[in-house]
Design an enzyme around this catalytic site. Structure first.
Site, PDB file in Angstrom:
ATOM      1  N   ASP A   1       0.843  -1.194   0.000  1.00 51.12           N
ATOM      2  CA  ASP A   1       0.000   0.000   0.000  1.00 51.12           C
ATOM      3  C   ASP A   1       0.880   1.247   0.000  1.00 51.12           C
ATOM      4  OD1 ASP A   1      -2.915   0.918   0.268  1.00 51.12           O
ATOM      5  OD2 ASP A   1      -1.825   2.194   1.672  1.00 51.12           O
TER       6      ASP A   1
HETATM    7  C1  LIG Z   1       2.839   8.570  -5.551  1.00 50.30           C
HETATM    8  C2  LIG Z   1       2.530   7.583  -6.643  1.00 50.30           C
HETATM    9  C3  LIG Z   1       1.540   6.630  -6.500  1.00 50.30           C
HETATM   10  N1  LIG Z   1       1.262   5.754  -7.496  1.00 50.30           N
HETATM   11  C4  LIG Z   1       0.221   4.731  -7.371  1.00 50.30           C
HETATM   12  C5  LIG Z   1       0.727   3.391  -6.795  1.00 50.30           C
HETATM   13  C6  LIG Z   1      -0.549   2.730  -6.357  1.00 50.30           C
HETATM   14  O1  LIG Z   1      -1.084   1.992  -7.478  1.00 50.30           O
HETATM   15  C7  LIG Z   1      -1.467   3.907  -6.046  1.00 50.30           C
HETATM   16  C8  LIG Z   1      -1.727   3.983  -4.565  1.00 50.30           C
HETATM   17  O2  LIG Z   1      -2.862   3.248  -4.238  1.00 50.30           O
HETATM   18  P1  LIG Z   1      -2.849   1.885  -3.422  1.00 50.30           P
HETATM   19  O3  LIG Z   1      -4.113   1.857  -2.633  1.00 50.30           O
HETATM   20  O4  LIG Z   1      -1.558   1.711  -2.679  1.00 50.30           O
HETATM   21  O5  LIG Z   1      -2.860   0.769  -4.541  1.00 50.30           O
HETATM   22  P2  LIG Z   1      -3.929   0.424  -5.658  1.00 50.30           P
HETATM   23  O6  LIG Z   1      -5.340   0.600  -5.138  1.00 50.30           O
HETATM   24  O7  LIG Z   1      -3.588   1.157  -6.918  1.00 50.30           O
HETATM   25  O8  LIG Z   1      -3.638  -1.103  -5.940  1.00 50.30           O
HETATM   26  P3  LIG Z   1      -3.859  -2.382  -4.975  1.00 50.30           P
HETATM   27  O9  LIG Z   1      -4.426  -1.900  -3.651  1.00 50.30           O
HETATM   28  O10 LIG Z   1      -4.817  -3.272  -5.710  1.00 50.30           O
HETATM   29  O11 LIG Z   1      -2.485  -2.983  -4.824  1.00 50.30           O
HETATM   30  O12 LIG Z   1      -0.809   5.095  -6.482  1.00 50.30           O
HETATM   31  C9  LIG Z   1       1.981   5.788  -8.690  1.00 50.30           C
HETATM   32  O13 LIG Z   1       1.719   4.997  -9.616  1.00 50.30           O
HETATM   33  N2  LIG Z   1       2.972   6.713  -8.837  1.00 50.30           N
HETATM   34  C10 LIG Z   1       3.293   7.631  -7.866  1.00 50.30           C
HETATM   35  O14 LIG Z   1       4.216   8.453  -8.076  1.00 50.30           O
END
Ligand SMILES: Cc1cn([C@H]2C[C@H](O)[C@@H](COP(=O)(O)OP(=O)(O)OP(=O)(O)O)O2)c(=O)[nH]c1=O
Length: 200
Positions: free
Chosen positions: A74
């Site tokens: 997360d």
């Molecule tokens: C800060 C940042 C976040 N993110 C993304 C990563 C995560 O996918 C998302 C944060 O949300 P999360 O809730 O961590 O993840 P998710 O819902 O996308 O996926 P899952 O719970 O099914 O594993 O933001 C980027 O892609 N690049 C960035 O620079």
């Protein structure tokens, strides 16, 4: 000895790409959990609880007679102790990005690995510094579609990189999966990344 199966409990395409990058064979499974923070929960405790919760939710969906591990993760963007999740709409994204403009913020990514016996987890903290951003840039960035599904409303791996003046920490953790720490934790569970590399 037969290698343990690995399941990645995530719907995030970024996490799949990152895990693929280090050459560990895995299958992706869904891990939908309630992501509401608890009262007085610190950001670090929050991401760690969610990573463990995703791994546990994933494990419940696996039907297998073979030994396996589940990896959950997360990511949260944190500014002045406040968690910025995924933006719900344009106004929310714009408000988040304007708050981040010209400031340094934390990106916390937790990972959790479990098998039938135990769960290990950790949190990786990175600092990201944004240059000043104009409202016009924020509006154009929203229109690109990139902020929609990302914590803090930006992706460092995409167009959002133009806002990033500095990073102190783990690039892969900001994108969603800290690769150095993931490889180490997977090693504790008998899933060595080096073995795959040696076989190439
Ligand atoms: C800060 C940042 C976040 N993110 C993304 C990563 C995560 O996918 C998302 C944060 O949300 P999360 O809730 O961590 O993840 P998710 O819902 O996308 O996926 P899952 O719970 O099914 O594993 O933001 C980027 O892609 N690049 C960035 O620079």
């Amino acid at each position: 000895m037969k290698q343990k199966l690995l399941y990645l409990a995530s719907g995030s395409p970024r996490r799949r790409e990152l895990l693929t990058q280090i050459g560990v064979p895995f299958s992706a499974i869904s891990a939908d959990i309630d992501e509401t923070p608890l009262l007085n929960e610190t950001p670090s405790a929050y991401v760690e609880r969610l990573a463990r919760g995703k791994a546990e939710a994933g494990r419940r969906t696996v039907v297998s007679d073979a030994a396996f591990c589940v990896l959950g993760a997360d990511t949260a963007v944190v500014l002045d102790g406040k968690i910025l999740g995924k933006p719900v709409d344009e106004a929310d994204a714009c408000a988040m990005l304007m708050m981040l403009s010209g400031q340094e913020h934390e990106v916390l990514t937790a990972i959790a690995v479990l098998d039938g016996e135990r769960c290990e987890s950790l949190v990786v903290r990175s600092l990201v510094r944004f240059r000043s951003i104009s409202r016009e840039e924020v509006a154009a960035y929203w229109a690109s579609g990139e902020p929609h599904d990302k914590a803090g409303g930006y992706g460092i791996q995409g167009l959002g990189a133009v806002f990033v003046a500095g990073l102190d920490g783990s690039y892969s953790a900001v994108v969603g999966l800290p690769l150095c720490e993931s490889a180490e934790l997977l090693g504790h569970f008998g899933i060595p990344c080096w073995q795959t590399l040696n076989a190439r």
